[in-house]
Design a protein around this motif. Structure first.
Motif, PDB file in Angstrom:
ATOM      1  N   GLU A 148      -2.979   0.678  -8.111  1.00 37.74           N
ATOM      2  CA  GLU A 148      -2.075   0.418  -6.669  1.00 37.74           C
ATOM      3  C   GLU A 148      -2.976   0.887  -5.414  1.00 37.74           C
ATOM      4  N   ARG A 149      -2.824  -0.137  -4.458  1.00 37.08           N
ATOM      5  CA  ARG A 149      -3.535   0.103  -3.244  1.00 37.08           C
ATOM      6  C   ARG A 149      -3.112   1.427  -2.565  1.00 37.08           C
ATOM      7  N   THR A 150      -3.738   2.475  -2.386  1.00 34.09           N
ATOM      8  CA  THR A 150      -3.548   3.644  -1.902  1.00 34.09           C
ATOM      9  C   THR A 150      -4.292   3.821  -0.412  1.00 34.09           C
ATOM     10  N   GLU A 151      -3.344   4.515   0.231  1.00 26.60           N
ATOM     11  CA  GLU A 151      -3.993   5.053   1.815  1.00 26.60           C
ATOM     12  C   GLU A 151      -3.893   6.385   1.869  1.00 26.60           C
ATOM     13  N   THR A 206       0.977  -1.219  -0.007  1.00 24.31           N
ATOM     14  CA  THR A 206      -0.010  -0.154   0.120  1.00 24.31           C
ATOM     15  C   THR A 206       0.822   1.450  -0.058  1.00 24.31           C
ATOM     16  N   THR A 247      -8.782   4.056   2.523  1.00 28.78           N
ATOM     17  CA  THR A 247      -7.789   3.080   1.502  1.00 28.78           C
ATOM     18  C   THR A 247      -8.635   2.983   0.287  1.00 28.78           C
ATOM     19  N   PHE A 248      -8.046   2.850  -0.838  1.00 29.62           N
ATOM     20  CA  PHE A 248      -8.692   2.549  -2.048  1.00 29.62           C
ATOM     21  C   PHE A 248      -7.608   2.152  -3.197  1.00 29.62           C
ATOM     22  N   THR A 249      -8.212   1.230  -4.089  1.00 23.88           N
ATOM     23  CA  THR A 249      -7.352   1.058  -5.188  1.00 23.88           C
ATOM     24  C   THR A 249      -8.006   1.593  -6.580  1.00 23.88           C
ATOM     25  N   ASP A 255      -9.347   2.089 -10.312  1.00 27.05           N
ATOM     26  CA  ASP A 255      -9.241   1.078 -11.451  1.00 27.05           C
ATOM     27  C   ASP A 255      -9.443   1.892 -12.568  1.00 27.05           C
TER      28      ASP A 255
END
Ligand SMILES: [Cu+2]
Length: 149
Positions: free
Chosen positions: A80-83, A44, A116-118, A120
């Motif tokens: 990409e997993r992002t916080e 993340t 948190t989100f990814t 798309d």
């Protein structure tokens, strides 16, 4: 004497077979573990933000102010997993939405809110404070999440 040797030889065979099994299991677990890690999405990515405030006076002495997200622009990678870790410094509370990413939350003074989100899809997605939407309400408090491919 001969019989005793046979038993010992058999025990040795069992021991070697057990040892081979343990080594094989160890190798398998290690290989499987490595495979699991490598097939996981990358770690993340964390972004730290704070809520800030701009203050000024107009020529006729009127005080004007605007709350801000700082930094105001975050560049993230698609997939990409992002916080986001948003800490409240100025302002009591900032309820916010990032509409295109389906995110909503609230930042309180002295506390950190995590979302948190990814993403798309590529694009520029505003993070908008619902309390400070425009100049008449202590804003516009808007930041931009830029999603790149
Ligand atoms: Cu706000």
């Amino acid at each position: 004497m001969f019989k005793s040797f046979v038993i010992k030889k058999r025990m040795l065979q069992v021991f070697i077979a057990a040892l081979a099994l343990i080594i094989a299991a160890g190798v398998y677990i290690k290989w499987n573990g490595a495979r699991t890690v490598s097939s996981q999405p990358s770690e993340t990515r964390i972004f730290e933000l704070v809520t800030g405030e701009f203050k000024s006076k107009t020529e006729d002495g009127k005080e004007i102010e605007s709350y801000v997200w700082s930094p105001g622009t975050i560049i993230v990678n698609k997939g990409e997993r992002t916080e986001l870790r948003i800490s409240g410094v100025n302002g009591i509370s900032h309820p916010f939405v990032i509409e295109e990413l389906g995110i909503e939350g609230e930042v309180h003074k002295g506390k950190t809110t995590k979302v948190t989100f990814t993403p798309d899809k590529e694009g520029i997605f505003p993070i908008l404070c619902l309390t400070h939407k425009d100049m008449h309400s202590g804003g516009p408090m808007v930041g931009y999440i830029v999603v790149e491919d």
